[in-house]
Design an enzyme around this catalytic site. Structure first.
Site, PDB file in Angstrom:
ATOM      1  CE  LYS A  74      -3.821  -2.197   2.333  1.00 31.09           C
ATOM      2  NZ  LYS A  74      -4.642  -2.416   3.447  1.00 31.09           N
ATOM      3  CD  GLN A 116      -3.563  -4.092   6.532  1.00 31.13           C
ATOM      4  OE1 GLN A 116      -3.742  -3.092   5.881  1.00 31.13           O
ATOM      5  NE2 GLN A 116      -3.785  -5.395   5.982  1.00 31.13           N
ATOM      6  CG  ASP A 119      -9.985  -0.232   5.145  1.00 31.54           C
ATOM      7  OD1 ASP A 119      -9.717  -0.644   4.114  1.00 31.54           O
ATOM      8  OD2 ASP A 119      -9.179  -0.360   6.369  1.00 31.54           O
TER       9      ASP A 119
END
Ligand code: GUN
Length: 280
Positions: free
Chosen positions: A51, A95, A118
């Site tokens: 990422k 994460q 997200d």
């Protein structure tokens, strides 16, 4: 059988994203992503590294904040609160998975809805379930874009999603339902799984078990999307046994080079959307 080339589709989307990012930079806005990584799960380390790399390639700012099991939950939450107020940051991601000593849902609940790139926050999930889609989780959004790219009309099709996670299965099912598909969600307690997956016009597998779905699970000419990323002895395997299933499927994603490149691209797309102010 045709392979869906996620790498190629992702590259095309990235070209357009780069133009949008350059336009934002001309207005003195550099889209920024804050990443919270807790612990040292090997797969998470790889995802986060990829990422960060993708952000750098497209000219986004990515700031990484690392924590471990010795940190208190409040310290992570304080960091999120700071990022919520940080004008350089347009998106925050925590994460997943967090080490089991932390309450993941509680921590994520502190991410401001305007920065929830997200799409795991309750606002974005509520918007999705009520067919008022807003920010969509990157992996299901990437799969949707792949199906659109391949001109697959999901209306009335029977889609079987194997896996009921918040990251993939649940939002995926809702996205397809919103587009008129008939959706079945199967999961680890589902009985007679093969009988169900054999009915799928489109089979989407996100269970985290290498090569689990073999040809017996698949209907002739089905479209098969493999979300699996299983690292075994340094090799990456999908959840689908590509060798046998590709002989039956009409369209299939490979691993690597399928869903993976799309996921990161759609995350960046979500950050850009928020930076443009379209996610407010
Ligand atoms: N872990 C695996 N996939 C994802 C993702 O898309 N977002 C976050 N935050 N964690 C993940």
């Amino acid at each position: 059988m045709k392979i869906i080339d996620g790498k190629l589709i992702a590259q095309e989307i990235r070209k357009n994203l780069k133009k949008e990012i350059d336009a934002l930079k001309n207005q003195e806005i550099t889209p920024g992503l804050g990443i919270i990584l807790v612990g040292n799960d090997p797969a998470s380390e790889i995802y986060v590294r990829n990422k960060m790399k993708a952000c750098k390639e497209l000219g986004l700012n990515a700031l990484l904040y690392r924590f471990d099991q010795t940190n208190r939950e409040e310290e992570i939450i304080d960091q999120i609160k700071q990022l919520n107020c940080d004008d350089r940051i347009h998106g925050i991601l925590v994460q997943s998975p967090l080490p089991s000593c932390f309450d993941e849902n509680h921590i994520i609940s502190y991410v401001a809805k305007e920065k929830d790139v997200d799409g795991f926050g309750l606002y974005n999930l509520g918007a999705l379930i009520s067919d008022q889609e807003h920010i969509i989780a990157a992996t299901p959004l990437g799969i949707l874009k792949m199906l659109e790219y391949e001109k697959v009309d999901v209306t009335g099709k029977h889609v079987v999603v194997v896996g009921a996670s918040l990251i993939v299965g649940r939002p995926m099912a809702m996205l397809l339902l919103n587009r008129g598909a008939t959706v079945t969600i199967a999961h680890d307690k589902t009985l007679n799984l093969a009988q169900i997956t054999q009915q799928a016009d489109i089979l989407i597998v996100a269970i985290g078990q290498a090569k689990f779905i073999t040809a017996e699970y698949v209907k002739e000419n089905a479209i098969v999307i493999d979300v699996g990323t299983n690292y075994i002895a340094g090799h990456l395997y999908g959840d689908v046994d590509f060798a046998s299933v590709s002989k039956k499927a009409s369209l299939i994603t490979p691993v690597p080079g399928g869903v993976g490149p799309m996921t990161i691209t759609m995350l960046l797309s979500n950050v850009v959307k928020q930076a443009k102010g379209k996610g407010d």
